[in-house]
Scaffold this motif. Structure first.
Motif, PDB file in Angstrom:
ATOM      1  N   HIS A 285       0.835  -1.190   0.000  1.00 28.52           N
ATOM      2  CA  HIS A 285       0.000   0.000   0.000  1.00 28.52           C
ATOM      3  C   HIS A 285       0.879   1.253   0.000  1.00 28.52           C
ATOM      4  O   HIS A 285       2.078   1.185   0.262  1.00 28.52           O
ATOM      5  CB  HIS A 285      -0.944  -0.007   1.205  1.00 28.52           C
ATOM      6  CG  HIS A 285      -1.836  -1.225   1.252  1.00 28.52           C
ATOM      7  ND1 HIS A 285      -2.793  -1.480   0.304  1.00 28.52           N
ATOM      8  CD2 HIS A 285      -1.887  -2.268   2.130  1.00 28.52           C
ATOM      9  CE1 HIS A 285      -3.421  -2.614   0.588  1.00 28.52           C
ATOM     10  NE2 HIS A 285      -2.876  -3.115   1.697  1.00 28.52           N
ATOM     11  N   VAL A 286       0.266   2.413  -0.258  1.00 30.08           N
ATOM     12  CA  VAL A 286       1.021   3.649  -0.462  1.00 30.08           C
ATOM     13  C   VAL A 286       0.598   4.685   0.576  1.00 30.08           C
ATOM     14  O   VAL A 286      -0.595   4.879   0.831  1.00 30.08           O
ATOM     15  CB  VAL A 286       0.775   4.211  -1.879  1.00 30.08           C
ATOM     16  CG1 VAL A 286       1.556   5.506  -2.081  1.00 30.08           C
ATOM     17  CG2 VAL A 286       1.160   3.185  -2.932  1.00 30.08           C
ATOM     18  N   LEU A 287       1.579   5.359   1.169  1.00 28.75           N
ATOM     19  CA  LEU A 287       1.299   6.425   2.128  1.00 28.75           C
ATOM     20  C   LEU A 287       1.213   7.762   1.409  1.00 28.75           C
ATOM     21  O   LEU A 287       2.031   8.067   0.535  1.00 28.75           O
ATOM     22  CB  LEU A 287       2.390   6.479   3.192  1.00 28.75           C
ATOM     23  CG  LEU A 287       2.465   5.256   4.109  1.00 28.75           C
ATOM     24  CD1 LEU A 287       3.785   5.238   4.868  1.00 28.75           C
ATOM     25  CD2 LEU A 287       1.301   5.235   5.089  1.00 28.75           C
ATOM     26  N   VAL A 288       0.208   8.567   1.759  1.00 26.95           N
ATOM     27  CA  VAL A 288       0.027   9.886   1.151  1.00 26.95           C
ATOM     28  C   VAL A 288      -0.022  10.941   2.249  1.00 26.95           C
ATOM     29  O   VAL A 288      -0.230  10.637   3.420  1.00 26.95           O
ATOM     30  CB  VAL A 288      -1.252   9.943   0.299  1.00 26.95           C
ATOM     31  CG1 VAL A 288      -1.159   8.978  -0.872  1.00 26.95           C
ATOM     32  CG2 VAL A 288      -2.494   9.642   1.133  1.00 26.95           C
ATOM     33  N   ASN A 289       0.156  12.198   1.872  1.00 30.28           N
ATOM     34  CA  ASN A 289       0.266  13.291   2.835  1.00 30.28           C
ATOM     35  C   ASN A 289      -0.998  14.133   2.974  1.00 30.28           C
ATOM     36  O   ASN A 289      -0.995  15.120   3.714  1.00 30.28           O
ATOM     37  CB  ASN A 289       1.434  14.205   2.445  1.00 30.28           C
ATOM     38  CG  ASN A 289       2.769  13.495   2.513  1.00 30.28           C
ATOM     39  OD1 ASN A 289       3.019  12.716   3.426  1.00 30.28           O
ATOM     40  ND2 ASN A 289       3.628  13.760   1.534  1.00 30.28           N
TER      41      ASN A 289
END
Length: 428
Positions: free
Chosen positions: A29-33
């Motif tokens: 999965h991808v972390l976003v800000n």
């Protein structure tokens, strides 16, 4: 999935965030800000004080509204999820709940089709989240508490004592230093209990020795909070290792909470003011340059004017280098909440009076450095460079030092000014 994480509170919560990040990215999965860009939102909560709870409630409502409108999953993690699950469920009935102890299992909640409540269980030993921010790394060495303070809600969120092994902590510190940390902070709810569950003994001095012996690099180690009732059992050994190790700050955080024995008994703190001051004297006699930080709560239920006056007297006479001052904050699930409360106006007035004493003492302690040249270790850059004395007092470096300064560098600073909080000066 694109995942957004928002964390509040102490170093333990930051470490839990590191564990969640590791699990999330490890599963692809991808972390976003930005929560607007996310498929799932995680709010990692704190509930140590009433005003903190109010802020958490407000923020949870905002994120819950966003999640409902945009079809996003909301996960409420952290101490509020464990200590106050009914409060969270009332304001965000569709949100999933994840306790601090289950932080590494966050992906199970993320990938589940519906709402998940995961608030039971005990923390897995030796899973340490390493989180380096601005070259500082808080490393949790234990979670949980063996005390029973009447005012504290945190023990309901992190009750069971779980110490990480010495080998695991040494490995985590080594990773933090390799990742660029120049300051490593050993943290926990009460470091004086470290090892009692795992080794059947208080092993904090041994832990510090092992770190110093095995982790090479350009860093300083700061020891976190130790409650007096456990400090008394390791005092001599701890003082020796702190005094002898070159890369350990000559700094101890020993919370007093009140200068009145009557209030300490109401708080269920298992020591007297006299015992506390005797321990501080023993520390100072063995490490003359040591800096002592303490915590003080004023306005606790049933605190009289005489009790408050005793607290002010102890602050003045003990000459603490730093005081973390707080007005009493009523918390649910605590014994103090059932006691007769003082009027809000009285609590506020006492905080202001105590703050004036704290500022006066802080100025007196730091004024002796003005006009002297001090050696300090650079740990921060916030528009200007900030370094620390060996006893952890901060020094703001003025002037155009430019490219000659860097993180982890020892410098000599001529102190020109003192405030109750820090020192300020220039390179000679």
């Amino acid at each position: 999935m694109k995942v957004y994480i928002e964390t509040y509170g102490c170093a333990l919560n930051r470490s839990d965030e590191a564990l969640m990040r590791e699990s999330i990215t490890g599963k692809g999965h991808v972390l976003v800000n930005d929560p607007g860009d996310a498929d799932a939102i995680i709010i990692n909560t704190c509930t140590v004080r009433l005003d903190t709870e109010y802020h958490m409630v407000k923020r949870i409502r905002e994120l819950y509204k966003l999640s409902m409108e945009a079809g996003k999953k909301l996960i409420v993690a952290g101490c509020m999820a464990r200590a106050q699950p009914y409060t969270v469920s009332r304001i965000a009935p569709g949100a999933s709940l994840l306790s601090p102890q289950n932080s590494p299992r966050v992906v199970e909640v993320l990938e589940a089709p519906g709402r998940v409540v995961m608030i039971n269980g005990v923390r897995a030993r030796d899973r340490i989240g390493v989180y380096v921010e601005n070259r500082v790394a808080p490393i949790p060495v234990q979670e949980g508490c063996l005390s029973n303070c009447s005012f504290c809600i945190s023990r309901h969120a992190r009750r069971v004592l779980v110490s990480h092994s010495i080998d695991a902590v040494v490995k985590a510190v080594g990773k933090a230093v390799r990742d660029g940390a120049v300051e490593v902070q050993l943290t926990g709810m009460d470091l004086g209990t470290y090892g009692m569950d795992l080794y059947r003994a208080r092993r904090l001095p041994d832990l510090i020795r092992r770190i110093v012996e095995n982790v090479r690099g350009n860093y300083m180690l700061r020891v976190g909070m130790i409650n007096p009732e456990h400090l008394r059992h390791i005092l001599e050994d701890l003082v020796k290792v702190v005094a002898d190790a070159e890369n350990v700050y000559k700094f101890l955080h020993i919370p007093l909470q009140s200068g009145s024995n009557r209030v300490l008994k109401l708080m269920r703190r298992n020591y007297t003011v006299e015992e506390y001051l005797e321990m501080v004297d023993r520390v100072k006699s063995s490490i003359p340059e040591v800096s002592i930080a303490t915590d003080i709560i004023v306005g606790h239920p049933m605190e009289s004017e005489e009790d408050f006056a005793e607290t002010l007297r102890v602050i003045e006479e003990a000459g603490f280098e730093r005081v973390h001052l707080a007005g009493y904050s009523m918390r649910p699930l605590t014994c103090s909440a059932a006691m007769q409360q003082l009027p809000t106006s009285v609590r506020k007035e006492r905080v202001l009076k105590a703050l004036r004493v704290v500022e006066k003492v802080g100025m007196r302690v730091r004024a002796r450095y003005v006009g002297t040249s001090v050696r300090c270790f650079i740990t921060e850059h916030t528009g200007t460079w900030v370094c620390r004395l060996t006893n952890y007092i901060p020094v703001v470096i003025r002037g155009g030092a430019g490219s000659t300064l860097d993180y982890g560098k020892w410098v000599e600073v001529l102190v020109e000014e003192a405030t109750f909080f820090d020192l300020r000066g220039r390179l000679p």
